[in-house]
Design an enzyme around this catalytic site. Sequence first.
Site, mmCIF file in Angstrom:
data_model
loop_
_atom_site.group_PDB
_atom_site.id
_atom_site.type_symbol
_atom_site.label_atom_id
_atom_site.label_comp_id
_atom_site.label_asym_id
_atom_site.label_seq_id
_atom_site.Cartn_x
_atom_site.Cartn_y
_atom_site.Cartn_z
ATOM 1 N N ILE A 98 24.906 43.755 38.054
ATOM 2 C CA ILE A 98 25.427 43.879 39.415
ATOM 3 C C ILE A 98 24.272 44.355 40.297
ATOM 4 O O ILE A 98 23.770 45.463 40.144
ATOM 5 C CB ILE A 98 26.609 44.865 39.452
ATOM 6 C CG1 ILE A 98 27.731 44.380 38.522
ATOM 7 C CG2 ILE A 98 27.121 45.057 40.878
ATOM 8 C CD1 ILE A 98 28.248 42.978 38.793
ATOM 9 N N LYS A 138 28.242 47.732 45.942
ATOM 10 C CA LYS A 138 29.025 47.764 47.169
ATOM 11 C C LYS A 138 29.415 46.345 47.596
ATOM 12 O O LYS A 138 30.591 46.052 47.811
ATOM 13 C CB LYS A 138 28.188 48.425 48.256
ATOM 14 C CG LYS A 138 28.967 49.100 49.316
ATOM 15 C CD LYS A 138 28.018 49.954 50.131
ATOM 16 C CE LYS A 138 28.784 50.828 51.077
ATOM 17 N NZ LYS A 138 27.869 51.739 51.792
ATOM 18 N N THR A 139 28.415 45.460 47.725
ATOM 19 C CA THR A 139 28.733 44.094 48.160
ATOM 20 C C THR A 139 29.483 43.353 47.056
ATOM 21 O O THR A 139 30.382 42.557 47.343
ATOM 22 C CB THR A 139 27.455 43.319 48.555
ATOM 23 O OG1 THR A 139 26.525 43.382 47.476
ATOM 24 C CG2 THR A 139 26.830 43.899 49.800
ATOM 25 N N GLN A 171 33.286 41.689 47.267
ATOM 26 C CA GLN A 171 33.683 40.344 46.851
ATOM 27 C C GLN A 171 34.902 40.399 45.959
ATOM 28 O O GLN A 171 35.825 39.598 46.087
ATOM 29 C CB GLN A 171 32.552 39.679 46.066
ATOM 30 C CG GLN A 171 31.461 39.164 46.934
ATOM 31 C CD GLN A 171 31.017 37.814 46.409
ATOM 32 O OE1 GLN A 171 31.734 36.830 46.539
ATOM 33 N NE2 GLN A 171 29.855 37.755 45.822
ATOM 34 N N GLY A 188 31.904 35.591 42.938
ATOM 35 C CA GLY A 188 32.849 35.149 43.974
ATOM 36 C C GLY A 188 34.115 34.503 43.451
ATOM 37 O O GLY A 188 35.212 34.781 43.944
ATOM 38 N N GLU A 189 33.989 33.641 42.465
ATOM 39 C CA GLU A 189 35.165 32.879 42.008
ATOM 40 C C GLU A 189 36.058 33.720 41.087
ATOM 41 O O GLU A 189 37.273 33.738 41.253
ATOM 42 C CB GLU A 189 34.740 31.597 41.276
ATOM 43 C CG GLU A 189 33.544 30.874 41.858
ATOM 44 C CD GLU A 189 33.743 30.319 43.259
ATOM 45 O OE1 GLU A 189 34.894 30.183 43.690
ATOM 46 O OE2 GLU A 189 32.719 30.045 43.922
#
Lengths: 327, 741
Positions: B632, B636-637, B641, B707-708
């Site tokens: 990772i 945070k980002t 997501q 993302g997915e």
Amino acid sequence: MNQFQYVRPSKPQAAIEAVTKDANATFIAGGTNLVDLMKRGIATPQKLVDINRLPLNKIEKENNGLRIGALALNSAVADDKLVRQKQPLLALALNAGASAQLRNMATVGGNMLQRTRCSYFYDLAMPCNKREPGTGCGALEGINRMHAIFGFSDKCIAVHPSDMSVALVALDATVLVSGPKGERRIPFADFHRLPGDTPEKDTNLEKGELITAVDIPDGPFTKHVHYQKVRERASYAFALLSVAAALDIENNTIKAARLAMGGVAHKPWRLTAAEQVLVGKPATEATFRQAAEVAMQGAKAFKHNAYKLKLGPNTIVQALRTAAAAA
Amino acid sequence: MKAQDKQIGAPMNRVDGRLKVTGGAKYSAEYELPNMAYAVLVGSTIAKGRLTSIDAKAAEKAPGVLAVVTHFNSPKVPGFDTAGKDPSQPATVGGPLKIFKDDKIRYNDQVIAVVVADSWERARYAARLVKAQYAQEKHKTNLEASVSDAFLPTAAKKNPKHPMNDYQRGQVDAYKTGAIKLESEYVIPTEVHHPMELQSITAHWEAPDRLTLYDKTQGTMATRRDFAKEWNLPEENVKVIATFVGGAFGNALHSWPHESAAIIAAKVVNRPVKLMLTREQMFTNVGYRPYTWQKLGMSATPDGKITAITHESIGQTSTYEEFTESTLAQTRMMYQSPNVTTRYRLASLDVCSPIWMRGPGEATGAFALESAMDEMAHMLNLDPLEFRLRNYTEQDPEKNKPWSTKFLKECYQLGAERVGWNKRQLKPGSLRDGEWLIGYGMGVGTFGAHRGAATVGAQLLPDGTVLLQCATTDIGPGTGTVMTQIAAETLGLDPKKIRFELGNSSFPKAGTQGGSSTVNSVGPATQEACLALKEKLRTLAGAAFASAKKEDVTLTDGYLTLAGNAGARVPYADLIKQGGDKAVTVEAKPGPEGQQYSMYSFSVHFAEVRVHELTGEVRVSKLVSCADAGTIVNEKTAGNQMKGGAVGGIGMALMEAAHIDDRFGRYVTKDFADYHVPVHADSPDVQVAFVNKPDPHVNNLGTKGIGEIAIIGVAPAIANAVFNATGKRIRELPITPDKLI
């Protein structure tokens, strides 16, 4: 957007005159519905008469009741100390509607005059007797999950979207109107219409008539009240179905009851027969269930809204339960 | 944050956060060019037929109107004329709609005219005056009614190795003879991406053969290629700028009619033209997650070993384009079953083409597979987590290859603890809190750890900052931020001294932002470009650096320095004098690792729901999402997501559905009053946990993509929790109150 004229009178009489004289003129207050309708080409007024400067936003005690000015904001009414004390059901219903931003713009008069949210009404390419009389009702044999189970006609099966109005009809409110022929008082239950053969008319207001205030008589419904709104998300959605319930309970016996439903008809739907079932009975689940059954008599579903036949009584029971338990 | 801190893994704030919250970030509709004109689209009101005439006289005479372009007067778009490629032939795989090319109407609200005026308001007014006449034909918009016409995608027919072909291992449909078996059908309605930012474009012909597009796109290079082709231009003559993208979720992975319309309009009026879709047009013209019917059969032994799975699906596509997605991929590799059959089919309807929507295909497929897993666990009287563990795959049963890494068991453990899985009762309807029934459910997600080639340019600027450039976009995940972190760590430089520029097709090339592939691809390119920059500066830095290893070289406070040698300090100015300010550009590509390993990210979602016993309302009271996504880079980002995907999954499970009235072939859900997405009150405080173990095979950074998998498996987790709460199994999304009372 269509070109339109805009005037902003400061006296009610001037506003009434401006709308009376001009066939295509209309009042605008918060504009939270009208502006949307104009953007989509559903409403095409040629003159907007802005009434926001009229002195109609007071909330005050009046003859054993409460008088709420037509221009009082939804958020102001919901937060008003007098309203919360005397008619807490109204505050609950208001806060169940729209979003904080909209409630900060929308007025009491405008809330009553919201047009239906039927998606056929909103699409110029679809048939809709309410928008364009004679084109047919798109929803009748279309997607009618949100539609009426009471009081509809084959011309229109749309429902009225207001939450506030469901509380007002339950509370025996009266609408004060000023028009070219003078002033008149319309019982709230007679303010909105059933569609019949003229679904294009939502209310019994006449051309040029301006809502100036709503009167709500004082009553015993200061504690055991609840507004139950069922929707598929937690906030900011029109009701699948809603119930306003107000009880006066003494020694677990119901002395007086008010009950109305939203999302089931072309107007806020007062359930007087069910109220009569409640009065004099103990505030129990069995009583509530019995009232709910009576309330649903005469209901008829379409292809996609049969769930309302079950959701209706369930929601009535839930609203009554919660109202009875309110401390 | 200081340079000496470890940058990769640090929860750094977004580099563009301030710009975004202060309005300083410029989105595609916010570019103002001199002499700009504004365009508004007119859509058809029938779903199928031919345009017989368009009356544009009133619109043309309306104030400020510059042009009304239709099929009848449009300039020829040279790239549309490729012989033999009639877009109406479903026999071909097809391509994007070629607007104004012919008089055919292929779906309702298809673009039939574009009105250009000197202001947007005037264009919008005039657009309403355009009247069309049609010769209407009978349309088909209902998938259930078209099941008998469903077909194997053409690409699969042509290529027996294509992944959309029927798959089988072991015996075909072996579940039918299984001891304990189930067979269920599942339906996902059409769902629409609806990013907050509406699709918009400003098209500017800077010269008759030079085009600049300020466009909402997930791929500047792909958009450049598409429109260069449409206008027969060399690719370098087209420039696509998408510095900021306000969410997309997949709908900007494709070129759409409004983009073509704006470019044609700009050609006609010879002015830059801005075009922004309305929210209604976002339902009809820029894709959606397709309505999909699925059937899943499964058999198992009494001790909980799956013996067979058959998974079939029929997805909706348009008549002019065959859109396919990996609906059945997860079923082939997730569980240890000796017999697996999958069959993927399409149904062509008179609708706009679908396009990948977050967790494309897999999210749809996972609803069937993970619901069926829960159904089977219930039949076996087994805890659904235990059932999954008994069928865990230690290597890829589809490709017979080792996983590059798989830490799904760790995810199970993390999530089960956090949601309080031990409170779950095997018997549905066992838990309640007053009027609310409480249930727990889980759903698993996976998505390929895709990596593509990417190129990054790195340059030392005279002010001591390092400028990095790449054509990739950032549709919201924080690409610029994590690339800054990767660069800071590689260079040893303060992140504040790094500027990562993206979203411009003129920058060094990169793929489209989609398929969770950006960090996997652009990350290594950033790393390698920074290493190359250091190496270049080292060679210019004189004797002290001559034999230094590049890992020991860092950029600090205006000097090139060397670890363990305090005397080795060369000011940037000296390096720049020798050409140190020239950019180095490095391409990073995947190697053969994809042949050796099966590479996937994994996730599991645990939901606690409350269902009202009388009203059927569902509230998600807890949602825990755990991911094995490799390293990772920024918790945070990455956490953002995961939370965004989880909220999207709540929408998918409980409220999102776009409905067509088949009599008219027209959507009745055309705004946010009818099409519901979750509001804050619908989202619990989503808890996210990462395994955060590097994958040594996908790339040097160890990343796998997030993302997915953030959304895949969320909807079945909620549906399974609803079953656990109520005993009601809802196999058609969304799970609305009417289905539960």
